[in-house]
Motif scaffolding. Sequence first.
Motif, PDB file in Angstrom:
ATOM      1  N   MET A 114       0.942  -1.110  -0.067  1.00 33.68           N
ATOM      2  CA  MET A 114       0.087  -0.114  -0.109  1.00 33.68           C
ATOM      3  C   MET A 114       0.844   0.945   0.144  1.00 33.68           C
ATOM      4  O   MET A 114       1.931   0.982   0.225  1.00 33.68           O
ATOM      5  CB  MET A 114      -0.767  -0.031   1.207  1.00 33.68           C
ATOM      6  N   PRO A 115       0.545   2.561  -0.476  1.00 32.16           N
ATOM      7  CA  PRO A 115       1.219   3.690  -0.297  1.00 32.16           C
ATOM      8  C   PRO A 115       1.771   3.971   0.972  1.00 32.16           C
ATOM      9  O   PRO A 115       1.222   3.642   2.258  1.00 32.16           O
ATOM     10  CB  PRO A 115       0.040   4.809  -0.644  1.00 32.16           C
ATOM     11  N   VAL A 116       2.757   4.428   1.252  1.00 36.32           N
ATOM     12  CA  VAL A 116       3.305   4.851   2.358  1.00 36.32           C
ATOM     13  C   VAL A 116       2.389   5.965   3.107  1.00 36.32           C
ATOM     14  O   VAL A 116       1.746   6.812   2.680  1.00 36.32           O
ATOM     15  CB  VAL A 116       4.715   5.757   2.346  1.00 36.32           C
ATOM     16  N   THR A 117       1.910   5.558   4.274  1.00 37.11           N
ATOM     17  CA  THR A 117       0.741   6.138   5.031  1.00 37.11           C
ATOM     18  C   THR A 117       1.125   6.639   6.482  1.00 37.11           C
ATOM     19  O   THR A 117       1.646   5.640   7.163  1.00 37.11           O
ATOM     20  CB  THR A 117      -0.557   5.418   5.051  1.00 37.11           C
ATOM     21  N   CYS A 118       1.001   7.704   6.723  1.00 36.26           N
ATOM     22  CA  CYS A 118       1.166   8.355   8.141  1.00 36.26           C
ATOM     23  C   CYS A 118      -0.326   8.866   8.844  1.00 36.26           C
ATOM     24  O   CYS A 118      -0.862   9.378   8.170  1.00 36.26           O
ATOM     25  CB  CYS A 118       2.274   9.640   8.137  1.00 36.26           C
ATOM     26  N   PHE A 119      -0.066   8.917  10.003  1.00 44.34           N
ATOM     27  CA  PHE A 119      -1.248   9.341  11.023  1.00 44.34           C
ATOM     28  C   PHE A 119      -0.450   9.990  12.197  1.00 44.34           C
ATOM     29  O   PHE A 119       0.498   9.456  12.964  1.00 44.34           O
ATOM     30  CB  PHE A 119      -2.100   8.041  11.444  1.00 44.34           C
ATOM     31  N   ALA A 120      -1.105  11.204  12.589  1.00 46.28           N
ATOM     32  CA  ALA A 120      -0.452  11.905  13.656  1.00 46.28           C
ATOM     33  C   ALA A 120      -1.629  12.699  14.409  1.00 46.28           C
ATOM     34  O   ALA A 120      -2.748  13.191  13.523  1.00 46.28           O
ATOM     35  CB  ALA A 120       0.616  12.817  13.472  1.00 46.28           C
ATOM     36  N   HIS A 121      -1.329  13.214  15.580  1.00 50.30           N
ATOM     37  CA  HIS A 121      -2.294  14.006  16.140  1.00 50.30           C
ATOM     38  C   HIS A 121      -1.873  15.443  16.350  1.00 50.30           C
ATOM     39  O   HIS A 121      -2.609  16.474  16.370  1.00 50.30           O
ATOM     40  CB  HIS A 121      -2.602  13.619  17.704  1.00 50.30           C
ATOM     41  N   SER A 122      -0.494  15.449  16.620  1.00 52.47           N
ATOM     42  CA  SER A 122      -0.170  17.086  16.971  1.00 52.47           C
ATOM     43  C   SER A 122       0.392  17.811  15.543  1.00 52.47           C
ATOM     44  O   SER A 122       1.266  17.174  14.894  1.00 52.47           O
ATOM     45  CB  SER A 122       1.222  16.983  17.912  1.00 52.47           C
ATOM     46  N   PRO A 123       0.152  19.007  15.405  1.00 49.71           N
ATOM     47  CA  PRO A 123       0.611  19.800  14.401  1.00 49.71           C
ATOM     48  C   PRO A 123       2.120  19.914  14.395  1.00 49.71           C
ATOM     49  O   PRO A 123       2.750  20.434  13.437  1.00 49.71           O
ATOM     50  CB  PRO A 123       0.016  21.384  14.597  1.00 49.71           C
TER      51      PRO A 123
END
Length: 303
Positions: A114-123
């Motif tokens: 799958m494509p490289v995917t990122c997830f985060a909470h902080s700006p």
Amino acid sequence: MKVAILSRNPKLYSTRRLVEAGEARGHEVRVIDTLRCYMNMATHKPTIHYKGKSLEDFDAVVPRVGASITFYGTAVVRQFEMMGVYSVNESVAISRSRDKLRSLQLLSRKGVGMPVTCFAHSPDEIPDLIDMVGGAPLVIKLLEGTQGIGVVLADTRKVAESVIEAFLGLKANILIQEYIAESSGADIRCLVIGDKVVAAMKRQAMPGEFRSNLHRGGTATLLKITPEERATAVRAARIMGLNVAGVDLIRSNHGPLVMEVNSSPGLEGIETATGKDIAGMIIGFMEKKIADGTATSRTVGKG
């Protein structure tokens, strides 16, 4: 058999086709509005009620649960399961596939491309997130988005920073994803039933648009997929635990990449593009599972 189609609208193409296919094969088919169901979770005899009457003696249910009612819809499917009714797609599998983050984590754990995917909470992490997906251009997706809504292509790093910051400022849950330029605005919808890809079509975005969804004006054409693409689609559906799934792939320089696994795939586009009776295949699969006594939970990974 007595079959329930869980659908909010009996006039929708997919719902109508499933009714037609079921009746053509001699079954009693009833369309039931998911949100009009209400449940009694009595210990010895769980029941579902609909418009003042108890729903009884159903052999199978075909869930057409829209993304906006996933929580309640899966509760209704689960109640049918508690009553011993076979569901073409189980409630836990529907929930698993609808949670985009959870589904991508499961696919990643099993080694599905799958494509490289990122997830985060902080700006504060925005610069690092952009670097992790290879910089701009990149794709930003709302976790709750459907049919291409809430998907943004950020052409430059500055635009990406602004859009991500805006979404996070609104407390929206988003994914930041690598942009696969070589896909050229096209993806592949594979319709998986059981352990087979029964149909596949190419969806091409309109000129100037990168989202290939048919709801966004994309076009669909018949496509012959490769053995690797076929195996990837089947594996993705199996990891989600879905018997019937629309698996969306894109072609990249390093093989097929899974974008999404849909538990209630629309039938109009793929039946029109391929000329195949997908609705009949779904009903036929259900008949076989019930007839041979294998209408039980699929073996899937944890999560």
